[in-house]
Design an enzyme around this catalytic site. Sequence first.
Site, PDB file in Angstrom:
ATOM      1  N   ILE A 198       0.857  -1.184   0.000  1.00 48.58           N
ATOM      2  CA  ILE A 198       0.000   0.000   0.000  1.00 48.58           C
ATOM      3  C   ILE A 198       0.894   1.234   0.000  1.00 48.58           C
ATOM      4  O   ILE A 198       1.719   1.418   0.898  1.00 48.58           O
ATOM      5  CB  ILE A 198      -0.938  -0.005   1.221  1.00 48.58           C
ATOM      6  CG1 ILE A 198      -1.842  -1.241   1.162  1.00 48.58           C
ATOM      7  CG2 ILE A 198      -1.784   1.269   1.279  1.00 48.58           C
ATOM      8  CD1 ILE A 198      -2.627  -1.483   2.423  1.00 48.58           C
ATOM      9  N   ARG A 215       4.483 -10.381  21.326  1.00 48.57           N
ATOM     10  CA  ARG A 215       5.495 -10.031  22.327  1.00 48.57           C
ATOM     11  C   ARG A 215       5.295  -8.593  22.753  1.00 48.57           C
ATOM     12  O   ARG A 215       4.423  -7.894  22.238  1.00 48.57           O
ATOM     13  CB  ARG A 215       6.888 -10.170  21.714  1.00 48.57           C
ATOM     14  CG  ARG A 215       7.023  -9.373  20.402  1.00 48.57           C
ATOM     15  CD  ARG A 215       8.423  -9.391  19.851  1.00 48.57           C
ATOM     16  NE  ARG A 215       8.509  -8.893  18.494  1.00 48.57           N
ATOM     17  CZ  ARG A 215       8.549  -7.620  18.142  1.00 48.57           C
ATOM     18  NH1 ARG A 215       8.483  -6.676  19.068  1.00 48.57           N
ATOM     19  NH2 ARG A 215       8.646  -7.265  16.872  1.00 48.57           N
TER      20      ARG A 215
END
Length: 486
Positions: free
Chosen positions: A204, A293
């Site tokens: 994009i 994480r």
Amino acid sequence: MSFKKILIANRSEIARRVLRSAHECGYETIAVASPHDMTALYVREASEHYTLTGNLPKESYLDSEQILAIAKKAKADAIHPGYGFLSENAVFSEACSKAKIKFIGPTPEAIDLLGDKTKARTLAKKLGVPTPGGTTEALTNDEEAKQIAKKVGYPVMLKAAAGGGGKGMRIVESEAGIAEAYLRAKSEALSSFGDDRVYIEKYITRPRHIEFQILADAHGNVIHLGERECSIQRRNQKLVEESPSVVLTEAMRKEMGDAAISLIREAKYEGAGTVEFLVDASNKFYFLEVNTRLQVEHPVTEFCTGLDLVHEQFQIAEGEKLGLKQSNIVSRGHSIEVRVQAEDVWNDFLPSLGKISYVRHPGGAFVRNDSALFAGLEVSGYYDSLLAKLIVWDIDRAAAIKRMKRALEEMRIVGVSTTIPFARFVMENKTFFDGKLSTKFVEEEFTSEIRDALHQTYIEKNTDAMLAVQGYLNQKRERKLFVGVE
């Protein structure tokens, strides 16, 4: 379950960050360090430490068997992986479970589902979350990549299926670039994550990069803590992050937040994580990936919410329920983080290696400095170039920018080139101030012409200050008082 002893399977500033929260919780801490890192601050600050066998990542922080052996020897109850290295490694999470050592992070199943970007894209599509065109399986060769790229249309992005941090990514503008980009992406993915699988997605053009911080417990409770904008990047790695994003309306924030929660809940995820999106020029969003994480930029969320995310990770890992509901989460003011990297911004952000001879840390109200810096630190090419993270908070964005300008002016690092000059440029930049951001910011705003002009100005402005620092260091050497920590 109640932990007594935690091993931090990481290094540098994130190891120090985890250590601090662990000590506040009353845990004993175990540091592991390569021979190169044995003089690091986190090693000195841990309750005990052990030396890993080599300096290369595969010989040290990526050596799961060695780290698990140390954890058993030291009688650790749990392992916190920080970010990078083994933090998104499902095999390591499973090995910890078999050894009856708690992995402070998601289950192996959740990492396998969400940490693997191809599987995460498949899940997002199943749940109706918008995704860019591309594959949901790893590519088998560059010819397959060419065929898919023709279908989705150039430009495309080749991306590592595992890991994150901008590693194993290549933008390709035409078919001529596919073969080389494919090989480079695979090679970088293997060296960074031990996994060479890559996939392809439609790139994009000029998107904003916006991510949502998630917390989830083992009892099915999931909340998000608002968004962070991370659009200022070089080579797909973030340089400046802030919260909240100026572009999100409340309706858009709810839609993206709900999409993030749906992915996390479907995966039966536990712990802290981040769901990342791209937002195009018409404010349409697309799922990018999930980082299973803690993120480098988590402190901006901590400033705006008042929560300690590592503390939350500990509580979740101990089996506790989240003490918060979505309705309890209120984001106050504005926070900005800049990453201080050992890189030469005047030379295309190339790594800068050497020995730190002087450090001056910034301070003041609502200024946080997550740092691994000390005078005497050897900056090598073994690991990521991140030296410190400078984070500020204020009542609104304009005030936060002013505070960051002042903090950056205070900060001094002598011995290697750093990204501080670039960060100062960003804080003075009108496009940034107006919030008109995209991932093309560095290419469009920090052009070679602007860079050259700024370089000369920067030298002129800082010559007196640097001469004063050099004089100070010379005096210390003459008096034989140069002891290593400033």
